[in-house]
Design an enzyme around this catalytic site. Structure first.
Site, PDB file in Angstrom:
ATOM      1  N   GLN A  88     -16.906 -63.061 -53.013  1.00 36.72           N
ATOM      2  CA  GLN A  88     -18.135 -62.978 -53.802  1.00 36.72           C
ATOM      3  C   GLN A  88     -18.526 -64.346 -54.358  1.00 36.72           C
ATOM      4  O   GLN A  88     -17.723 -65.284 -54.363  1.00 36.72           O
ATOM      5  CB  GLN A  88     -17.934 -62.000 -54.963  1.00 36.72           C
ATOM      6  CG  GLN A  88     -16.769 -62.361 -55.858  1.00 36.72           C
ATOM      7  CD  GLN A  88     -16.179 -61.167 -56.554  1.00 36.72           C
ATOM      8  OE1 GLN A  88     -16.849 -60.177 -56.818  1.00 36.72           O
ATOM      9  NE2 GLN A  88     -14.895 -61.232 -56.889  1.00 36.72           N
ATOM     10  N   HIS A 113     -14.627 -54.131 -73.281  1.00 39.17           N
ATOM     11  CA  HIS A 113     -13.193 -53.915 -73.064  1.00 39.17           C
ATOM     12  C   HIS A 113     -12.591 -52.902 -74.034  1.00 39.17           C
ATOM     13  O   HIS A 113     -11.706 -52.129 -73.651  1.00 39.17           O
ATOM     14  CB  HIS A 113     -12.450 -55.252 -73.158  1.00 39.17           C
ATOM     15  CG  HIS A 113     -12.723 -56.155 -72.000  1.00 39.17           C
ATOM     16  ND1 HIS A 113     -13.355 -57.375 -72.137  1.00 39.17           N
ATOM     17  CD2 HIS A 113     -12.482 -56.004 -70.671  1.00 39.17           C
ATOM     18  CE1 HIS A 113     -13.470 -57.940 -70.948  1.00 39.17           C
ATOM     19  NE2 HIS A 113     -12.955 -57.133 -70.045  1.00 39.17           N
ATOM     20  N   ASP A 122     -10.696 -61.021 -65.414  1.00 38.32           N
ATOM     21  CA  ASP A 122     -10.931 -61.888 -66.575  1.00 38.32           C
ATOM     22  C   ASP A 122      -9.839 -61.760 -67.626  1.00 38.32           C
ATOM     23  O   ASP A 122      -9.755 -62.576 -68.547  1.00 38.32           O
ATOM     24  CB  ASP A 122     -12.292 -61.601 -67.209  1.00 38.32           C
ATOM     25  CG  ASP A 122     -12.470 -60.133 -67.576  1.00 38.32           C
ATOM     26  OD1 ASP A 122     -11.766 -59.652 -68.481  1.00 38.32           O
ATOM     27  OD2 ASP A 122     -13.311 -59.464 -66.950  1.00 38.32           O
ATOM     28  N   ASP A 154     -11.394 -51.325 -63.828  1.00 39.05           N
ATOM     29  CA  ASP A 154     -12.320 -52.311 -64.387  1.00 39.05           C
ATOM     30  C   ASP A 154     -12.990 -53.015 -63.214  1.00 39.05           C
ATOM     31  O   ASP A 154     -12.744 -54.182 -62.944  1.00 39.05           O
ATOM     32  CB  ASP A 154     -11.551 -53.295 -65.272  1.00 39.05           C
ATOM     33  CG  ASP A 154     -12.456 -54.299 -65.957  1.00 39.05           C
ATOM     34  OD1 ASP A 154     -13.691 -54.185 -65.819  1.00 39.05           O
ATOM     35  OD2 ASP A 154     -11.926 -55.208 -66.625  1.00 39.05           O
ATOM     36  N   SER A 155     -13.825 -52.276 -62.520  1.00 42.90           N
ATOM     37  CA  SER A 155     -14.430 -52.763 -61.280  1.00 42.90           C
ATOM     38  C   SER A 155     -15.869 -53.194 -61.524  1.00 42.90           C
ATOM     39  O   SER A 155     -16.404 -53.061 -62.624  1.00 42.90           O
ATOM     40  CB  SER A 155     -14.400 -51.659 -60.224  1.00 42.90           C
ATOM     41  OG  SER A 155     -15.283 -50.607 -60.595  1.00 42.90           O
ATOM     42  N   THR A 156     -16.493 -53.690 -60.460  1.00 43.64           N
ATOM     43  CA  THR A 156     -17.924 -53.952 -60.533  1.00 43.64           C
ATOM     44  C   THR A 156     -18.673 -52.620 -60.473  1.00 43.64           C
ATOM     45  O   THR A 156     -18.068 -51.555 -60.382  1.00 43.64           O
ATOM     46  CB  THR A 156     -18.362 -54.881 -59.384  1.00 43.64           C
ATOM     47  OG1 THR A 156     -17.856 -54.371 -58.144  1.00 43.64           O
ATOM     48  CG2 THR A 156     -17.803 -56.284 -59.581  1.00 43.64           C
ATOM     49  N   ASP A 157     -19.999 -52.670 -60.512  1.00 44.87           N
ATOM     50  CA  ASP A 157     -20.814 -51.460 -60.645  1.00 44.87           C
ATOM     51  C   ASP A 157     -20.664 -50.518 -59.443  1.00 44.87           C
ATOM     52  O   ASP A 157     -20.268 -50.954 -58.360  1.00 44.87           O
ATOM     53  CB  ASP A 157     -22.284 -51.852 -60.823  1.00 44.87           C
ATOM     54  CG  ASP A 157     -22.502 -52.636 -62.111  1.00 44.87           C
ATOM     55  OD1 ASP A 157     -21.660 -52.517 -63.017  1.00 44.87           O
ATOM     56  OD2 ASP A 157     -23.503 -53.365 -62.199  1.00 44.87           O
TER      57      ASP A 157
END
Length: 281
Positions: free
Chosen positions: A31, A62, A86, A159-162
């Site tokens: 990405q 978070h 992160d 905790d992924s992307t959309d």
């Protein structure tokens, strides 16, 4: 003309930040990674043009991702985090009395950028990369593949992307079945599920798939700084856990800025039309 970073959502909706400068840009194996210095919200981390966090406000994401599940589980000792490069999610998990937390992140470049430029992890990422943290372990790899072959987790946090594009597989029935098998009984799975208003179809689809697999499914939302809020979260329960109830004594020991037991009572107040749609499924 003032410079701005704009994330465009469906139907022409955008979230914009005035920026002072671009600090970093790289096309990783997976990405495009960008870091900006914003005018009022610290540093902004973007992946493929989507805001992952702003450093002055990231706890508003978070904290509601991690603590409701951790406090609803009677004794969360072993935790898996899928994504979360992160370091913010692992940081929050470690506020609890866990024996082990494993983070599986596919893109090592996200970890390195977060460690060097975002710095919300309190030194965790450096220790994890070097294998020197007593409780937090790191695996560089595909979370889907990892969960196929690993078991025994009390809480699993995605905790992924959309829920669009490459991350869509993490919102499928197939993935949820692997998650269910990987959980202890009782166990809790939680994932972010996108904007309540702008990813409504994706939220409904994921909820429907989770209902096929988990013993109980819950949905909640929270106002997240930097996102098209309110932001949705989905919870799948294995066994007998009432997610609406949390351990308030344990909550008193946490260092929190946004989420707390009082906020927990408001989490489930979705807009009427979405609530009614989900209840019909």
């Amino acid at each position: 003309m003032e410079r701005a970073f704009i994330e465009w959502y469906p139907r022409g909706y955008g979230v914009a930040f005035k920026i002072k400068k671009k600090i970093y840009e790289k096309l990783s194996k997976y990405q495009k990674i960008e870091v900006y210095e914003t005018e009022g919200f610290g540093r902004l981390l973007a992946l493929d043009g989507t805001v992952q966090l702003v450093t002055l406000g990231e706890r508003s994401y978070h904290e509601p991702l991690v603590h409701p599940a951790m406090l609803a589980h009677p004794k969360p000792k072993r935790v898996l985090v899928i994504g979360g490069g992160d370091g913010g999610t692992v940081r929050e998990v470690l506020q609890h009395d866990v024996d082990e937390v494993i983070m599986v992140e596919i893109d090592e470049d996200v970890i390195m950028v977060s460690k060097d430029l975002i710095k919300i992890d309190n030194g965790l990422l450096e220790a994890m990369l070097n294998g020197k943290h007593e409780k937090a372990k790191l695996t560089i790899g595909d979370g889907f593949e990892f969960i196929k072959n690993n078991r025994g987790f009390d809480v699993i946090i995605a905790d992924s992307t959309d829920p669009v594009g490459p991350a869509k597989v993490l919102f499928s029935e197939e993935f949820y079945r692997y998650v269910y098998d990987a959980l202890n009984n009782p166990g809790i799975y939680v994932t972010q599920a996108g904007s309540v208003y702008l990813f409504t179809d994706e939220l409904i689809s994921a909820y429907k798939e989770m209902k096929k697999v988990f013993d109980r499914v819950y949905y909640y939302s929270f106002p997240v700084i930097g996102y098209a809020s309110p932001w949705a979260f989905l919870v799948g329960v294995k066994g007998d856990i009432d997610f609406t109830k949390i351990d308030r004594e344990r909550a008193k020991k946490l260092q929190l800025e946004y989420y707390d037991p009082l906020m927990h009572e408001t989490l489930f107040q979705m807009p009427k039309y979405i609530r009614e749609t989900l209840q019909r499924l």
